[in-house]
Design a protein around this motif. Structure first.
Motif, PDB file in Angstrom:
ATOM      1  N   ILE A 182       3.435 -41.008  19.849  1.00  0.00           N
ATOM      2  CA  ILE A 182       2.766 -40.095  18.927  1.00  0.00           C
ATOM      3  C   ILE A 182       3.065 -40.423  17.471  1.00  0.00           C
ATOM      4  N   THR A 183       4.270 -40.849  17.166  1.00  0.00           N
ATOM      5  CA  THR A 183       4.651 -41.003  15.758  1.00  0.00           C
ATOM      6  C   THR A 183       4.878 -42.455  15.389  1.00  0.00           C
ATOM      7  N   GLU A 184       6.143 -42.852  15.345  1.00  0.00           N
ATOM      8  CA  GLU A 184       6.449 -44.141  14.733  1.00  0.00           C
ATOM      9  C   GLU A 184       6.148 -45.342  15.607  1.00  0.00           C
TER      10      GLU A 184
ATOM     11  N   LYS B 122      12.154 -32.686  12.370  1.00  0.00           N
ATOM     12  CA  LYS B 122      12.503 -34.101  12.181  1.00  0.00           C
ATOM     13  C   LYS B 122      12.208 -34.554  10.757  1.00  0.00           C
ATOM     14  N   GLU B 123      11.098 -34.074  10.219  1.00  0.00           N
ATOM     15  CA  GLU B 123      10.786 -34.430   8.837  1.00  0.00           C
ATOM     16  C   GLU B 123      11.824 -33.868   7.877  1.00  0.00           C
TER      17      GLU B 123
ATOM     18  N   GLN C 163      -1.614 -37.151  20.609  1.00  0.00           N
ATOM     19  CA  GLN C 163      -0.991 -35.863  20.353  1.00  0.00           C
ATOM     20  C   GLN C 163      -0.679 -35.182  21.674  1.00  0.00           C
TER      21      GLN C 163
ATOM     22  N   THR D   9       8.320 -31.580  15.027  1.00  0.00           N
ATOM     23  CA  THR D   9       7.969 -32.597  14.036  1.00  0.00           C
ATOM     24  C   THR D   9       8.439 -32.206  12.643  1.00  0.00           C
ATOM     25  N   ARG D  10       8.242 -30.944  12.287  1.00  0.00           N
ATOM     26  CA  ARG D  10       8.708 -30.480  10.972  1.00  0.00           C
ATOM     27  C   ARG D  10      10.233 -30.551  10.871  1.00  0.00           C
TER      28      ARG D  10
ATOM     29  N   PHE E 216       5.433 -28.519  19.445  1.00  0.00           N
ATOM     30  CA  PHE E 216       5.616 -29.898  18.992  1.00  0.00           C
ATOM     31  C   PHE E 216       5.546 -29.997  17.467  1.00  0.00           C
ATOM     32  N   ASP E 217       4.703 -29.203  16.838  1.00  0.00           N
ATOM     33  CA  ASP E 217       4.651 -29.198  15.371  1.00  0.00           C
ATOM     34  C   ASP E 217       5.969 -28.738  14.785  1.00  0.00           C
TER      35      ASP E 217
ATOM     36  N   ASP F  29       7.823 -39.703  21.582  1.00  0.00           N
ATOM     37  CA  ASP F  29       7.912 -39.882  20.135  1.00  0.00           C
ATOM     38  C   ASP F  29       7.347 -41.229  19.703  1.00  0.00           C
TER      39      ASP F  29
ATOM     40  N   GLN G  94       1.104 -27.598  21.450  1.00  0.00           N
ATOM     41  CA  GLN G  94       0.943 -28.183  20.132  1.00  0.00           C
ATOM     42  C   GLN G  94       1.812 -27.485  19.086  1.00  0.00           C
TER      43      GLN G  94
END
Length: 380
Positions: free
Chosen positions: A186-188, A239-240, A223, A236-237, A232-233, A183, A229
């Motif tokens: 890839i993200t923060e 978590k958003e 990524q 991610t959604r 993982f999307d 994480d 993928q």
């Protein structure tokens, strides 16, 4: 038949002439020397029968040639170093000096000059699949921008500085990614990964004495592998959505909490105002009772009647009909106060209702007295 065979004829002479033999070698050398003397300022010897050149003329021509060679050699030694460049000078293949910008001269064939741009921002890239700390694989692409900080080390210490930079970049990136979770990569945490990679890469290059200064490391892309993928999307959604709901809850809390605090403060202030009102009213009633008691001591009968009249006035103000039982009789007296008030209001201008009630009260009291007297007489 061959040219030298009997009967071959004189026309078959390979030297191109009749009755001529092979050319004279001495004569050919003599003609060459005469041409050289003519070029370098010499001429035929007028006093000699053989036409040979003098030694002084030959030495003069050689000296002039040597001067020309030296001038050309000196001119080839001049060169210009621009403001953004530095020149590394090697003398007989060994490092001699680093030359600053300006017009410079170094002896050709003795010194070897390499001009290097030290302000140009160069770039290198690296891409690959790497394993994170939580044992996940990520596809990551990184680019680095760098400049030459030490031209001598850049030229001499490392055989291929660009290739060494690429290898060091990949090593530093793998170390940082291997110490981070997926994480974060890839993200923060991408910004922190870039900072850590830049610091570690610069340490490697200083150890190598590569003469390279890293200006910036950018994480171009990070990524998960294409095979996972979609999953993982989804994560991610989710978590958003969690962050969105959390923000909405915080916004609701930030709105409801101040409102509740304001309502609580309002109730406290209303309670405090009611408390002060009750206390003030009680104090006023006590003061009024004390003054009334003083007046009652002075004139008990008048005060008692006044209190009675005030009580009736207050009672009749909220009533439209009054039923009065006559003492000692079976009759019930009915007083339509609303009709009486309407009649009084028609006969009198609309002024003070308190005066009408007082008059009405007096009449009621008078009527009650009369009825009481009549009942007493009948009882006798």
């Amino acid at each position: 038949m061959a040219w030298n065979e009997p009967g071959g004829g004189r026309d078959n002479d390979p030297w191109g002439g009749k009755n001529q033999g092979p050319p004279d070698l001495d004569e050919a050398l003599k003609k060459l020397q005469e041409k050289l003397n003519t070029i370098f300022g010499g001429g035929n010897n007028s006093g000699g029968s053989g036409g040979g050149s003098s030694p002084a003329a030959a030495l003069g021509g050689l000296g002039a040639l040597l001067v020309l060679v030296l001038v050309a050699w000196g001119l080839f030694g001049f060169y210009q170093v621009d403001q953004q460049e530095r020149a590394v000078v090697l003398r007989f293949g060994v490092y001699h000096d680093t030359v600053m910008p300006g017009l410079r001269w170094n002896p050709p064939l003795i010194d070897e000059v390499h001009v290097i741009n030290v302000t140009k921002v160069r770039a290198a890239e690296s891409r690959g699949q790497m394993l994170t700390e939580d044992e996940n694989i990520v596809d990551i692409s990184v680019s680095v921008q760098y400049t030459v900080s030490d031209p001598a080390n850049f030229l001499l210490k490392v055989k291929s500085p660009e290739l060494s930079l690429e290898h060091a970049l990949e090593s530093a990136l793998r170390h940082v990614v291997g110490s981070s979770k997926m994480d974060q990569v890839i993200t923060e945490g991408r910004e922190q990964v870039a900072v850590d990679t830049q610091q570690r890469l610069q340490d490697y290059l200083v150890t190598y004495q590569s003469g390279i200064l890293v200006a910036k490391v950018n994480i171009e892309d990070a990524q998960p592998p294409s095979q996972v993928q979609d999953a993982f999307d989804d994560v991610t959604r989710a978590k958003e959505d969690r962050e969105r709901l959390k923000n909405e809850a915080e916004a609701y809390a930030n709105g409801i909490i101040p409102e509740a605090r304001g309502s609580a403060q309002r109730q406290l202030e209303e309670a405090q105002a009611y408390k002060e009102q009750v206390i003030a009213k009680a104090e006023g009633e006590a003061q009024r009772f004390a003054e009334l008691h003083t007046e009652y001591k002075k004139s008990p009968r008048v005060t008692r009647e006044r209190l009675y009249i005030d009580a009736l006035e207050e009672l009749y103000a909220d009533s439209t009909k009054v039923m009065v039982e006559v003492e000692g009789g079976n009759n019930m007296l009915y007083l339509p106060l609303d009709k009486l008030l309407e009649q009084r209001s028609v006969s009198r201008p609309s002024g003070s209702q308190d005066i009408d009630i007082r008059e009405l009260t007096d009449k009621v009291i008078e009527q009650l007295r009369r009825d009481s007297q009549i009942s007493r007489r009948e009882g006798r």
